[in-house]
Design an enzyme around this catalytic site. Structure first.
Site, short mmCIF file in Angstrom:
data_model
loop_
_atom_site.label_atom_id
_atom_site.label_comp_id
_atom_site.label_asym_id
_atom_site.label_seq_id
_atom_site.Cartn_x
_atom_site.Cartn_y
_atom_site.Cartn_z
N HIS A 159 0.87 -1.18 0.00
CA HIS A 159 0.00 0.00 0.00
C HIS A 159 0.90 1.23 0.00
O HIS A 159 1.72 1.41 0.90
CB HIS A 159 -0.92 0.01 1.22
N CYS A 160 0.73 2.07 -1.00
CA CYS A 160 1.63 3.23 -1.17
C CYS A 160 0.90 4.51 -0.78
O CYS A 160 -0.14 4.85 -1.35
CB CYS A 160 2.09 3.31 -2.63
#
Length: 312
Positions: A159-160
Site C-alpha cells: 500500500h503506497c
C-alpha cells in the site's frame, strides 16, 4: 501478554486509519512538489533563458524544456493512472480453477457447478487455496489482504501512501512507470539546476530575486533527494519483476529455493508489461494482451510445470 497483544492490534488499527485519512493530502503534496519544480525550472531559469541567452544557450534551454515537459506529462499520466486504477478485487463468489500441472496453467477441468461451495471444504481438497477470515472469502493465488484498504487485493505488492492506493495486479505496471519517469524527471531537474547550485557557493553573481533563488535551491535539493531514493526503489522493483514476484512474496518466500511463478526473465517481464512493445512505456495495455494474458487480470497465473504442486 494478552494485554500487550491487544494494545499492539489497536495501535496498528489506528495507524491504518491514519493512512486512510491522508487521502487527498498526499496527492496535493505531490502536485505541490511538481508546482515548485515547474516554477523553478521553467519560470525562473530556462524559460527566461529562451529570450536572453546566446544562440547556444537558447538551444540548450529549449532542449531542457522539451525534455522536462515530455517527462512531466508521462509522470503525471502514470501517477494518476496508479491513483485512479483499482488494483484488483476478488470477484464475488470466486472459485479456483483446477490446475493443469503439465501445462503449468489453470484450466477449466470442471464446470462451476461442480466446484465446492464451502471454503473450509475447498481448503481440505486443495491445500493451495487460501481463505481470508477478514473478508470471509477465498483468496486467489498471490492475493493478500490490505489492512489499510480493508479488502483483499489481487497480486498485492504494497500500500503506497504517495498514490493513496494499493499497488496490485491491475496498476503495478503504472506504478513502475511512475517510478521510472519520476527518476528521469528528477535526474533531469537535478542536472539542469546543478550549475545554479554550484554558483550559490561561489563568488559568481546570480541573477534573480531572493525568492526565485531560494526556490531554485530548494528545488535542487528536493529533486536530488527524490532521484536517489527513487533510484533505489526502482532497482528493487526491477529485481522483483525479473523474478516475477512482489514485495510481499519476496518476504514470504525467503526460505523457498525455487519460485513457482518464475518463468524466466523475458516472460516474467511480459507478465507485468505485456507483449506489445508499443505499450511498454505508457500506462495502458493493448486489447490483444488483455485478451490473451489472464495474468494481466490478476486471477490466473502460469506456473512452472516442474513446480506445479508447490504450495502458494
Amino acid at each position: 501478554m494478552h494485554r500487550s497483544g491487544a494494545v499492539m492490534a489497536w495501535n496498528v488499527f489506528k495507524f491504518c486509519t491514519a493512512l486512510r485519512g491522508l487521502g487527498s493530502i498526499m496527492i496535493l503534496l505531490v502536485l505541490a512538489i511538481v508546482g515548485v519544480t515547474y516554477y523553478a525550472v521553467v519560470l525562473c531559469n530556462y524559460g527566461p533563458a529562451l529570450f536572453s541567452a546566446s544562440a547556444g544557450g537558447v538551444v540548450a534551454a529549449l532542449l531542457v524544456l522539451l525534455l522536462f515537459h515530455g517527462l512531466l506529462a508521462m509522470l503525471l499520466w502514470s501517477y494518476f493512472s496508479t491513483v485512479l486504477t483499482d488494483p484488483g478485487s476478488v470477484p464475488p463468489n470466486w472459485r479456483p480453477l483446477p490446475v493443469d500441472v503439465e501445462r503449468g496453467e489453470a484450466s477449466p477441468l470442471t464446470s462451476p457447478d461442480q466446484s465446492l461451495t464451502s471454503g473450509a471444504h475447498l481448503q481440505e481438497g486443495n491445500p493451495t487455496v487460501r481463505y481470508c477470515r477478514k473478508c470471509d472469502q477465498l483468496k486467489p493465488p498471490r492475493c493478500h489482504h490490505c489492512s489499510v484498504c480493508g479488502r483483499c487485493v489481487l497480486k498485492m505488492d504494497h500500500h503506497c501512501v504517495w498514490v493513496v492506493n494499493c499497488v496490485g495486479a491491475l496498476n503495478y505496471k503504472y506504478f513502475l512507470l511512475f517510478l521510472f519517469y519520476t527518476f528521469l524527471e528528477t535526474t533531469l531537474v537535478t542536472l539542469s539546476l546543478l550549475p545554479n547550485f554550484i554558483a550559490f557557493f561561489s563568488d559568481v553573481e546570480i541573477p534573480g530575486t531572493p525568492g526565485s533563488l531560494a526556490t531554485t535551491f530548494l528545488t535542487f535539493v528536493l529533486n536530488l533527494a527524490f532521484a536517489l531514493s527513487v533510484m533505489g526503489f526502482l532497482i528493487m522493483h526491477i529485481s522483483l519483476v525479473s523474478a516475477n514476484t512482489t514485495t510481499i512474496e519476496a518476504y514470504e518466500k525467503k526460505t523457498t529455493p525455487k519460485w513457482r511463478f518464475d518463468l524466466g526473465r523475458k516472460r516474467n517481464f511480459q507478465q507485468v508489461f505485456g507483449t506489445d512493445k508499443n505499450y511498454w512505456f505508457i500506462p495502458a495495455y493493448s486489447d490483444e494482451d488483455l485478451r490473451r494474458m489472464p495474468a494481466l487480470q490478476g486471477l490466473d497465473y502460469p506456473i512452472r510445470p516442474d513446480l506445479g504442486m508447490q504450495e502458494l
